[in-house]
Motif scaffolding. Structure first.
Motif, PDB file in Angstrom:
ATOM      1  N   SER A  69       0.800  -1.312  -0.015  1.00 38.69           N
ATOM      2  CA  SER A  69      -0.021  -0.167   0.077  1.00 38.69           C
ATOM      3  C   SER A  69       0.754   1.174   0.092  1.00 38.69           C
ATOM      4  N   LEU A  70       1.875   1.224   0.401  1.00 38.49           N
ATOM      5  CA  LEU A  70       2.510   2.430   0.802  1.00 38.49           C
ATOM      6  C   LEU A  70       3.820   2.755  -0.368  1.00 38.49           C
ATOM      7  N   SER A  82      -3.610  11.607  -6.151  1.00 39.64           N
ATOM      8  CA  SER A  82      -5.082  11.794  -5.739  1.00 39.64           C
ATOM      9  C   SER A  82      -5.860  10.474  -5.848  1.00 39.64           C
ATOM     10  N   LEU A  83      -5.510   9.477  -6.504  1.00 46.56           N
ATOM     11  CA  LEU A  83      -6.277   8.199  -6.674  1.00 46.56           C
ATOM     12  C   LEU A  83      -5.959   7.400  -5.355  1.00 46.56           C
ATOM     13  N   ARG A  84      -4.711   7.411  -4.947  1.00 45.26           N
ATOM     14  CA  ARG A  84      -4.178   6.880  -3.867  1.00 45.26           C
ATOM     15  C   ARG A  84      -5.102   7.450  -2.443  1.00 45.26           C
ATOM     16  N   SER A  85      -5.253   8.770  -2.520  1.00 44.67           N
ATOM     17  CA  SER A  85      -6.116   9.381  -1.193  1.00 44.67           C
ATOM     18  C   SER A  85      -7.301   8.990  -1.202  1.00 44.67           C
ATOM     19  N   GLN A  86      -8.064   8.924  -2.627  1.00 44.21           N
ATOM     20  CA  GLN A  86      -9.245   8.386  -2.742  1.00 44.21           C
ATOM     21  C   GLN A  86      -9.412   7.071  -2.304  1.00 44.21           C
ATOM     22  N   SER A  87      -8.299   6.202  -2.490  1.00 42.37           N
ATOM     23  CA  SER A  87      -8.725   4.569  -2.144  1.00 42.37           C
ATOM     24  C   SER A  87      -8.687   4.627  -0.546  1.00 42.37           C
ATOM     25  N   TYR A  88      -7.608   5.299   0.013  1.00 41.00           N
ATOM     26  CA  TYR A  88      -7.701   5.249   1.503  1.00 41.00           C
ATOM     27  C   TYR A  88      -8.949   5.921   2.298  1.00 41.00           C
ATOM     28  N   ARG A  89      -9.383   7.043   1.665  1.00 40.52           N
ATOM     29  CA  ARG A  89     -10.517   7.544   2.229  1.00 40.52           C
ATOM     30  C   ARG A  89     -11.778   6.564   1.798  1.00 40.52           C
ATOM     31  N   ALA A  91     -11.526   3.197   1.423  1.00 39.42           N
ATOM     32  CA  ALA A  91     -11.364   1.872   2.495  1.00 39.42           C
ATOM     33  C   ALA A  91     -11.562   2.462   3.937  1.00 39.42           C
ATOM     34  N   PHE A  92     -11.320   3.504   4.219  1.00 38.04           N
ATOM     35  CA  PHE A  92     -11.662   3.822   5.879  1.00 38.04           C
ATOM     36  C   PHE A  92     -13.162   3.768   6.062  1.00 38.04           C
ATOM     37  N   LEU A  93     -14.027   4.598   5.087  1.00 34.63           N
ATOM     38  CA  LEU A  93     -15.425   4.429   5.452  1.00 34.63           C
ATOM     39  C   LEU A  93     -16.109   3.090   5.292  1.00 34.63           C
ATOM     40  N   ILE A  94     -15.594   2.385   4.388  1.00 37.63           N
ATOM     41  CA  ILE A  94     -16.263   1.200   4.067  1.00 37.63           C
ATOM     42  C   ILE A  94     -15.843   0.217   5.199  1.00 37.63           C
ATOM     43  N   PHE A 125      -7.118  -7.557  13.629  1.00 37.44           N
ATOM     44  CA  PHE A 125      -6.661  -8.518  12.314  1.00 37.44           C
ATOM     45  C   PHE A 125      -7.971  -8.124  11.187  1.00 37.44           C
ATOM     46  N   GLN A 126      -8.978  -8.490  11.681  1.00 36.12           N
ATOM     47  CA  GLN A 126     -10.040  -8.596  10.813  1.00 36.12           C
ATOM     48  C   GLN A 126     -10.146  -7.447  10.110  1.00 36.12           C
ATOM     49  N   VAL A 127     -10.225  -6.143  11.011  1.00 36.56           N
ATOM     50  CA  VAL A 127     -10.669  -4.767  10.501  1.00 36.56           C
ATOM     51  C   VAL A 127      -9.337  -4.319   9.554  1.00 36.56           C
ATOM     52  N   LEU A 128      -8.122  -4.592  10.275  1.00 34.23           N
ATOM     53  CA  LEU A 128      -6.904  -4.103   9.288  1.00 34.23           C
ATOM     54  C   LEU A 128      -6.837  -4.561   7.955  1.00 34.23           C
ATOM     55  N   PHE A 129      -6.930  -5.986   8.040  1.00 31.72           N
ATOM     56  CA  PHE A 129      -7.055  -6.735   6.896  1.00 31.72           C
ATOM     57  C   PHE A 129      -7.950  -6.339   5.795  1.00 31.72           C
ATOM     58  N   PHE A 130      -9.211  -6.080   6.468  1.00 32.85           N
ATOM     59  CA  PHE A 130     -10.264  -5.501   5.405  1.00 32.85           C
ATOM     60  C   PHE A 130      -9.930  -4.279   4.926  1.00 32.85           C
ATOM     61  N   MET A 131      -9.391  -3.575   5.608  1.00 29.57           N
ATOM     62  CA  MET A 131      -9.280  -2.093   5.292  1.00 29.57           C
ATOM     63  C   MET A 131      -8.061  -2.158   4.208  1.00 29.57           C
ATOM     64  N   LEU A 132      -7.191  -2.764   4.376  1.00 27.79           N
ATOM     65  CA  LEU A 132      -6.105  -2.644   3.477  1.00 27.79           C
ATOM     66  C   LEU A 132      -6.390  -3.296   2.145  1.00 27.79           C
ATOM     67  N   ILE A 133      -7.028  -4.460   2.294  1.00 27.72           N
ATOM     68  CA  ILE A 133      -7.514  -5.069   1.011  1.00 27.72           C
ATOM     69  C   ILE A 133      -8.437  -4.337   0.235  1.00 27.72           C
ATOM     70  N   VAL A 134      -9.469  -3.613   0.997  1.00 25.39           N
ATOM     71  CA  VAL A 134     -10.294  -2.635   0.021  1.00 25.39           C
ATOM     72  C   VAL A 134      -9.454  -1.577  -0.454  1.00 25.39           C
ATOM     73  N   GLN A 135      -8.544  -0.924   0.074  1.00 26.74           N
ATOM     74  CA  GLN A 135      -7.752   0.140  -0.235  1.00 26.74           C
ATOM     75  C   GLN A 135      -6.921  -0.266  -1.391  1.00 26.74           C
ATOM     76  N   LEU A 136      -6.287  -1.206  -1.435  1.00 23.18           N
ATOM     77  CA  LEU A 136      -5.557  -1.742  -2.617  1.00 23.18           C
ATOM     78  C   LEU A 136      -6.406  -2.233  -3.696  1.00 23.18           C
ATOM     79  N   MET A 137      -7.780  -2.852  -3.706  1.00 24.17           N
ATOM     80  CA  MET A 137      -8.691  -3.001  -4.595  1.00 24.17           C
ATOM     81  C   MET A 137      -9.158  -1.729  -5.175  1.00 24.17           C
TER      82      MET A 137
END
Length: 147
Positions: A69-70, A82-89, A91-94, A125-137
């Protein structure tokens, strides 16, 4: 030391942290760590008394995904930033919505099936894993849509 210079220094530190990224070569390292750890996690299922290694593997998998991710893209520009910022935002909300809704869904299904269910929250782990996977996708999808 004036109040203004302290604020300027803090702003400078925040800007540096905001722009922090690893080099593109770290993306391969992250993939190796994440995929290797995932394979080991599957293999661990067939080994008796290996529950102690599970939290270690979870941590290593999260580190691998975070490195991916980084890591910078080969061509890193303001549009990619800009796309990276959008994906983090996104992922955080979802991840927040998922963390709030999923325990209720699990509880409702559990009540329908065995009538003796309790609401359980997720572990980190579940929350962080989900957040990172969603951000990358989201990042990959946004990048692909805008090429």
């Amino acid at each position: 030391m004036s109040k203004q210079s302290i604020c300027e220094r803090e702003r400078s530190h925040l800007e540096k942290m905001n722009k922090f990224q690893l080099g593109n070569q770290f993306k391969k390292v992250g993939y190796i760590i994440a995929i290797g750890t995932f394979v080991i996690m599957i293999g661990r299922k067939y080994i008796e008394n290996s529950e102690w290694i599970r939290p270690i593997l979870h941590g290593i998998l999260l580190i691998g995904l975070l490195i991916i991710s980084l890591s910078k893209e080969k061509l890193e520009d303001e549009f990619i930033d800009s796309l990276r910022s959008q994906s983090y935002r996104l992922a955080f909300l979802i991840a927040i919505i998922y963390s709030l809704v999923q325990p209720l869904v699990n509880y409702a299904v559990g009540v329908l099936i065995d009538k003796n269910e309790q609401i359980e929250s997720f572990d980190y782990f579940q929350v962080l894993f989900f957040m990172l996977i969603v951000q990358l996708m989201f990042f990959w999808k946004l990048k692909k849509m805008n090429q």
